[in-house]
Write a protein that holds these residues in place. Structure first.
Motif, PDB file in Angstrom:
ATOM      1  N   ASN A  36       1.032  -0.953  -0.586  1.00  0.00           N
ATOM      2  CA  ASN A  36       0.116   0.058  -0.084  1.00  0.00           C
ATOM      3  C   ASN A  36       1.069   1.165   0.442  1.00  0.00           C
ATOM      4  O   ASN A  36       1.306   1.338   0.909  1.00  0.00           O
ATOM      5  N   TYR A  37       0.860   1.930  -1.076  1.00  0.00           N
ATOM      6  CA  TYR A  37       1.820   2.963  -1.290  1.00  0.00           C
ATOM      7  C   TYR A  37       0.851   4.572  -0.619  1.00  0.00           C
ATOM      8  O   TYR A  37       1.458   5.072  -0.970  1.00  0.00           O
ATOM      9  N   SER A  38       0.187   4.655  -0.069  1.00  0.00           N
ATOM     10  CA  SER A  38      -1.272   5.950   0.479  1.00  0.00           C
ATOM     11  C   SER A  38      -0.224   6.033   1.838  1.00  0.00           C
ATOM     12  O   SER A  38       0.290   5.073   2.590  1.00  0.00           O
ATOM     13  N   PHE A  39       0.561   7.259   2.014  1.00  0.00           N
ATOM     14  CA  PHE A  39       0.841   7.519   3.429  1.00  0.00           C
ATOM     15  C   PHE A  39       0.502   9.395   3.286  1.00  0.00           C
ATOM     16  O   PHE A  39       0.663   9.739   2.624  1.00  0.00           O
ATOM     17  N   LEU A  88       2.711   7.993  -2.754  1.00  0.00           N
ATOM     18  CA  LEU A  88       3.865   8.039  -2.596  1.00  0.00           C
ATOM     19  C   LEU A  88       4.173   7.229  -4.313  1.00  0.00           C
ATOM     20  O   LEU A  88       5.584   7.270  -4.513  1.00  0.00           O
ATOM     21  N   ALA A  89       2.940   6.234  -4.880  1.00  0.00           N
ATOM     22  CA  ALA A  89       3.729   6.136  -6.420  1.00  0.00           C
ATOM     23  C   ALA A  89       3.660   6.569  -7.474  1.00  0.00           C
ATOM     24  O   ALA A  89       4.741   6.672  -8.464  1.00  0.00           O
ATOM     25  N   ALA A 100       7.867   8.836  -3.291  1.00  0.00           N
ATOM     26  CA  ALA A 100       8.314   8.025  -2.054  1.00  0.00           C
ATOM     27  C   ALA A 100       9.912   8.527  -1.637  1.00  0.00           C
ATOM     28  O   ALA A 100      10.438   8.437  -0.400  1.00  0.00           O
ATOM     29  N   LEU A 101      10.714   9.449  -3.298  1.00  0.00           N
ATOM     30  CA  LEU A 101      11.895   8.877  -2.928  1.00  0.00           C
ATOM     31  C   LEU A 101      11.956  10.930  -1.909  1.00  0.00           C
ATOM     32  O   LEU A 101      12.969  11.249  -1.373  1.00  0.00           O
ATOM     33  N   CYS A 102      11.412  11.420  -2.187  1.00  0.00           N
ATOM     34  CA  CYS A 102      10.701  12.824  -1.183  1.00  0.00           C
ATOM     35  C   CYS A 102      10.509  12.266   0.228  1.00  0.00           C
ATOM     36  O   CYS A 102      11.609  13.074   0.216  1.00  0.00           O
ATOM     37  N   VAL A 103      10.115  11.543   0.467  1.00  0.00           N
ATOM     38  CA  VAL A 103       9.682  11.490   1.624  1.00  0.00           C
ATOM     39  C   VAL A 103      11.339  10.598   2.889  1.00  0.00           C
ATOM     40  O   VAL A 103      11.816  11.429   3.748  1.00  0.00           O
TER      41      VAL A 103
END
Length: 298
Positions: free
Chosen positions: A178-181, A186-187, A258-261
């Motif tokens: 699950n990419y949700s954050f 985040l995908a 996701a990389l920004c996180v």
């Protein structure tokens, strides 16, 4: 050969990120904890580098004096500088060496994010092909072409998450990813969301803001690092201080969010680390200088 080497470099980082995802059930928090663990592993090396850089900043006047005195004799200048470094126990290249370590980690993390089935889940190409066949039979169409085709596994992972009941238990090692954050996918690549701006709500606004936030914190980190090292920005360092955040913004918009996180977490923890190490080594170096002066008097 290089692909094989790259694969084995990614393996330990992928295992760590997967373990943290299974622990937290959140891709975003797994990335934050991943950053913390990597920072802790690298801390002993960075402490040594930080102490060396702070010690060098303390005898910068001596370096400038040597450079001025022997400005017409390059050989003698280098000899005197090497003698000074040896007396002070400083390696001027130590700070540069460890500054390159984050780059292979970033590259490995990019491949883990971009190809989750291959690296994050450690599935073989044969298993991935079978998963794709099942997904296609269920109506999966990636629609990815050109540069977007590089992220086909991300689209496939999202499809699997949305149809998890059809995949659960059929493939060993397959993870419901699950990419949700914080209600941000985040995908997604933020550049793909400009067409939905200013509408789209927080999922669009948040994704578009992530590269800007990561660049801002990175700029603050660079400023704090130079201030704690006691060095004033000259032409080249000032250029890098502004260029690196701009590159972060550009890369943040064209790569998965996701990389920004990871960048945000890494820069935030680096700011804290710089402050803590600066206070610690300021006391250590003051004590060492006091003891050295006392020994010289005796």
């Amino acid at each position: 050969m290089f692909a094989t080497i790259g694969y084995y470099i990614c393996i330990p980082f992928a295992w760590l990120l997967r373990a943290l995802y299974e622990l937290t059930s959140s891709y975003g928090w797994a990335l934050v904890l991943f950053t913390v663990v990597i920072k802790l592993i690298m801390l002993p090396f960075q402490m040594k580098s930080k102490k060396s850089m702070m010690r060098m900043s303390r005898f910068q006047p001596m370096i400038k004096e040597i450079q001025t005195r022997y400005k017409n004799n390059q050989v003698k200048m280098n000899e005197e500088l090497q003698r000074l470094y040896a007396e002070e126990g400083v390696n001027p290249m130590s700070g540069c060496l460890w500054s390159f370590l984050p780059f292979p980690i970033l590259i490995a993390l990019y491949y883990i994010i971009r190809t989750p089935l291959r690296y994050f889940m450690s599935l073989s190409n044969e298993v991935i092909a079978k998963i794709t066949e099942l997904a296609v039979s269920l109506g999966y169409v990636s629609g990815a072409s050109g540069q977007a085709s590089a992220y086909d596994q991300i689209y496939l992972a999202k499809f699997i998450h949305e149809h998890w009941a059809d995949f659960d238990g059929k493939f060993a090692g397959l993870i419901d990813l699950n990419y949700s954050f914080l209600h941000i996918d985040l995908a997604n690549r933020p550049s793909d969301l400009f067409s939905q701006f200013p509408g789209g709500g927080w999922p669009v606004w948040g994704a578009i803001l992530l590269p800007i936030i990561s660049a801002g914190i990175q700029f603050a980190m660079s400023f704090i690092t130079m201030r704690t090292n006691g060095s004033a920005p000259n032409g080249s360092t000032k250029t890098m201080m502004y260029m690196m955040p701009l590159m972060t913004v550009w890369m943040g918009y064209i790569l998965p969010a996701a990389l920004c996180v990871y960048w945000i977490a890494n820069a935030a923890f680096s700011c804290i680390q710089e402050q803590v190490l600066n206070k610690h080594f300021s006391k250590v170096l003051d004590r060492e200088e006091t003891e050295k002066e006392k020994a010289a008097r005796e």
